[in-house]
Design a protein around this motif. Structure first.
Motif, PDB file in Angstrom:
ATOM      1  N   THR A 135       5.881   7.927  -8.914  1.00 52.53           N
ATOM      2  CA  THR A 135       6.606   9.178  -9.160  1.00 52.53           C
ATOM      3  C   THR A 135       6.163  10.265  -8.183  1.00 52.53           C
ATOM      4  O   THR A 135       6.953  11.114  -7.775  1.00 52.53           O
ATOM      5  N   LEU A 136       4.888  10.208  -7.780  1.00 51.77           N
ATOM      6  CA  LEU A 136       4.365  11.174  -6.805  1.00 51.77           C
ATOM      7  C   LEU A 136       4.857  10.869  -5.389  1.00 51.77           C
ATOM      8  O   LEU A 136       4.753  11.700  -4.502  1.00 51.77           O
ATOM      9  N   GLY A 137       5.356   9.627  -5.181  1.00 48.95           N
ATOM     10  CA  GLY A 137       5.885   9.255  -3.864  1.00 48.95           C
ATOM     11  C   GLY A 137       5.053   8.226  -3.124  1.00 48.95           C
ATOM     12  O   GLY A 137       5.362   7.863  -1.985  1.00 48.95           O
ATOM     13  N   ILE A 138       3.973   7.741  -3.760  1.00 47.13           N
ATOM     14  CA  ILE A 138       3.084   6.774  -3.124  1.00 47.13           C
ATOM     15  C   ILE A 138       3.665   5.361  -3.229  1.00 47.13           C
ATOM     16  O   ILE A 138       4.262   5.003  -4.242  1.00 47.13           O
ATOM     17  N   GLY A 139       3.474   4.552  -2.183  1.00 39.87           N
ATOM     18  CA  GLY A 139       3.942   3.173  -2.181  1.00 39.87           C
ATOM     19  C   GLY A 139       2.825   2.198  -2.514  1.00 39.87           C
ATOM     20  O   GLY A 139       1.638   2.556  -2.491  1.00 39.87           O
ATOM     21  N   PHE A 140       3.195   0.940  -2.807  1.00 35.98           N
ATOM     22  CA  PHE A 140       2.213  -0.085  -3.169  1.00 35.98           C
ATOM     23  C   PHE A 140       2.483  -1.397  -2.445  1.00 35.98           C
ATOM     24  O   PHE A 140       3.622  -1.826  -2.315  1.00 35.98           O
ATOM     25  N   SER A 141       1.383  -2.016  -2.019  1.00 36.44           N
ATOM     26  CA  SER A 141       1.458  -3.337  -1.409  1.00 36.44           C
ATOM     27  C   SER A 141       0.560  -4.288  -2.202  1.00 36.44           C
ATOM     28  O   SER A 141      -0.534  -3.909  -2.618  1.00 36.44           O
ATOM     29  N   MET A 142       1.050  -5.516  -2.429  1.00 40.07           N
ATOM     30  CA  MET A 142       0.236  -6.544  -3.072  1.00 40.07           C
ATOM     31  C   MET A 142      -0.499  -7.300  -1.981  1.00 40.07           C
ATOM     32  O   MET A 142       0.101  -8.022  -1.190  1.00 40.07           O
ATOM     33  N   ASP A 143      -1.818  -7.094  -1.917  1.00 41.89           N
ATOM     34  CA  ASP A 143      -2.633  -7.636  -0.840  1.00 41.89           C
ATOM     35  C   ASP A 143      -2.921  -9.120  -1.062  1.00 41.89           C
ATOM     36  O   ASP A 143      -3.070  -9.573  -2.198  1.00 41.89           O
ATOM     37  N   ASP A 144      -3.030  -9.871   0.046  1.00 40.20           N
ATOM     38  CA  ASP A 144      -3.452 -11.285   0.002  1.00 40.20           C
ATOM     39  C   ASP A 144      -2.605 -12.115  -0.959  1.00 40.20           C
ATOM     40  O   ASP A 144      -3.134 -12.980  -1.660  1.00 40.20           O
ATOM     41  N   PHE A 145      -1.315 -11.846  -1.004  1.00 39.76           N
ATOM     42  CA  PHE A 145      -0.481 -12.555  -1.974  1.00 39.76           C
ATOM     43  C   PHE A 145      -0.509 -14.057  -1.716  1.00 39.76           C
ATOM     44  O   PHE A 145      -0.419 -14.513  -0.585  1.00 39.76           O
ATOM     45  N   GLN A 162       5.841  -3.798  -1.396  1.00 37.60           N
ATOM     46  CA  GLN A 162       5.556  -4.756  -0.334  1.00 37.60           C
ATOM     47  C   GLN A 162       4.679  -5.906  -0.822  1.00 37.60           C
ATOM     48  O   GLN A 162       3.812  -5.720  -1.679  1.00 37.60           O
ATOM     49  N   LEU A 163       4.926  -7.092  -0.267  1.00 37.19           N
ATOM     50  CA  LEU A 163       4.020  -8.230  -0.417  1.00 37.19           C
ATOM     51  C   LEU A 163       3.354  -8.459   0.929  1.00 37.19           C
ATOM     52  O   LEU A 163       4.022  -8.422   1.978  1.00 37.19           O
ATOM     53  N   LYS A 164       2.036  -8.711   0.919  1.00 40.10           N
ATOM     54  CA  LYS A 164       1.336  -9.008   2.161  1.00 40.10           C
ATOM     55  C   LYS A 164       0.923 -10.476   2.159  1.00 40.10           C
ATOM     56  O   LYS A 164       0.223 -10.926   1.258  1.00 40.10           O
ATOM     57  N   ILE A 165       1.380 -11.222   3.161  1.00 46.72           N
ATOM     58  CA  ILE A 165       1.027 -12.640   3.282  1.00 46.72           C
ATOM     59  C   ILE A 165      -0.384 -12.739   3.849  1.00 46.72           C
ATOM     60  O   ILE A 165      -0.677 -12.181   4.911  1.00 46.72           O
ATOM     61  N   ASP A 166      -1.253 -13.451   3.149  1.00 43.82           N
ATOM     62  CA  ASP A 166      -2.644 -13.563   3.566  1.00 43.82           C
ATOM     63  C   ASP A 166      -2.765 -14.308   4.892  1.00 43.82           C
ATOM     64  O   ASP A 166      -2.031 -15.257   5.166  1.00 43.82           O
ATOM     65  N   GLU A 200      -0.286 -10.696   7.673  1.00 44.60           N
ATOM     66  CA  GLU A 200      -1.502 -10.271   8.377  1.00 44.60           C
ATOM     67  C   GLU A 200      -2.078 -11.456   9.157  1.00 44.60           C
ATOM     68  O   GLU A 200      -1.761 -12.609   8.880  1.00 44.60           O
ATOM     69  N   GLY A 201      -2.903 -11.136  10.137  1.00 45.58           N
ATOM     70  CA  GLY A 201      -3.505 -12.185  10.953  1.00 45.58           C
ATOM     71  C   GLY A 201      -2.545 -12.787  11.962  1.00 45.58           C
ATOM     72  O   GLY A 201      -2.721 -13.924  12.410  1.00 45.58           O
ATOM     73  N   VAL A 202      -1.518 -12.027  12.338  1.00 42.66           N
ATOM     74  CA  VAL A 202      -0.544 -12.513  13.331  1.00 42.66           C
ATOM     75  C   VAL A 202      -1.135 -12.280  14.721  1.00 42.66           C
ATOM     76  O   VAL A 202      -1.300 -11.136  15.149  1.00 42.66           O
TER      77      VAL A 202
END
Length: 222
Positions: A135-145, A162-166, A200-202
């Protein structure tokens, strides 16, 4: 004052800079570089991860403010890892709200990265806090999915962006068909849930081409 934040860049499929992830580094005056693998578990164990985490978020917000002051970096989004212990502190949301007010940054330029274990500690509490922060405007990413429980049930409930590929899946993408299959599945899942997917790790052109061909268009290297 021995901690420093390093910023690992994130780019899009055109190679344009879209943001970064803040990485905590300890440069000791006598021992030199101390790996996060050494000090983060100890910080978690002792509870010091909470004040350290606050310092990281404050420093990150100051960096965002500095980037916003320059036209060429004003669009960048900074991702910050938040530990389960820190996220589940009763005052976590008020602390973040106060930082946003104090620095005056655009909240959409701050992205919090949570691990699956942090989320699954208490899904109801996590969901409520994420909704407040969103609600404040912050985004979220799921790390090491994909490296933890990968429970698909909570993905529907959480207000993720967002989803982050480990990187463990990305590393052998070209040689290991199992890794390739998992990466394709994560990308497909993310897209179908309306989420951005970043790998990540590209580090090689072959990895980048594979990811683009399967509609993963955001990358983080080493």
């Amino acid at each position: 004052k021995q901690f420093q934040l390093y910023y690992q860049v994130q780019v899009n499929s055109d190679g344009k800079l879209i943001g970064a992830e803040a990485l905590l580094r300890w440069i000791h005056p006598e021992r030199g570089f101390i790996s996060p693998a050494e000090f983060i578990p100890l910080a978690e164990e002792t509870g010091l991860i909470v004040p350290i985490g606050i310092w990281v978020l404050e420093t990150a917000c100051q960096q965002i403010r500095a980037w916003e002051a320059r036209p060429e970096t004003a669009h960048l989004v900074l991702a910050v890892n938040v530990s389960a212990k820190q996220f589940h502190q009763a005052d976590f949301v008020p602390v973040i709200r106060a930082m946003l007010i104090e620095t005056g940054i655009d909240p959409s330029h701050l992205k919090l990265e949570l691990t699956e274990s942090a989320v699954l500690d208490n899904v109801d509490d996590t969901t409520a806090k994420m909704q407040e922060l969103k609600t404040l405007g912050i985004g979220f990413s799921m790390d090491d999915f994909g490296t933890g429980y990968s429970s698909l049930a909570y993905l529907q409930r959480l207000p993720l962006n967002q989803l982050k590929i480990d990187q463990s899946f990305v590393r052998d993408l070209s040689d290991d068909e199992n890794d390739a299959t998992i990466v394709r599945a994560i990308i497909s899942l993310g897209i179908n849930l309306g989420l951005n997917v970043i790998a990540e790790g590209v580090e090689t052109e072959a990895q980048r081409k594979f990811l683009i061909s399967h509609n993963c268009l955001s990358f983080q290297g080493y």
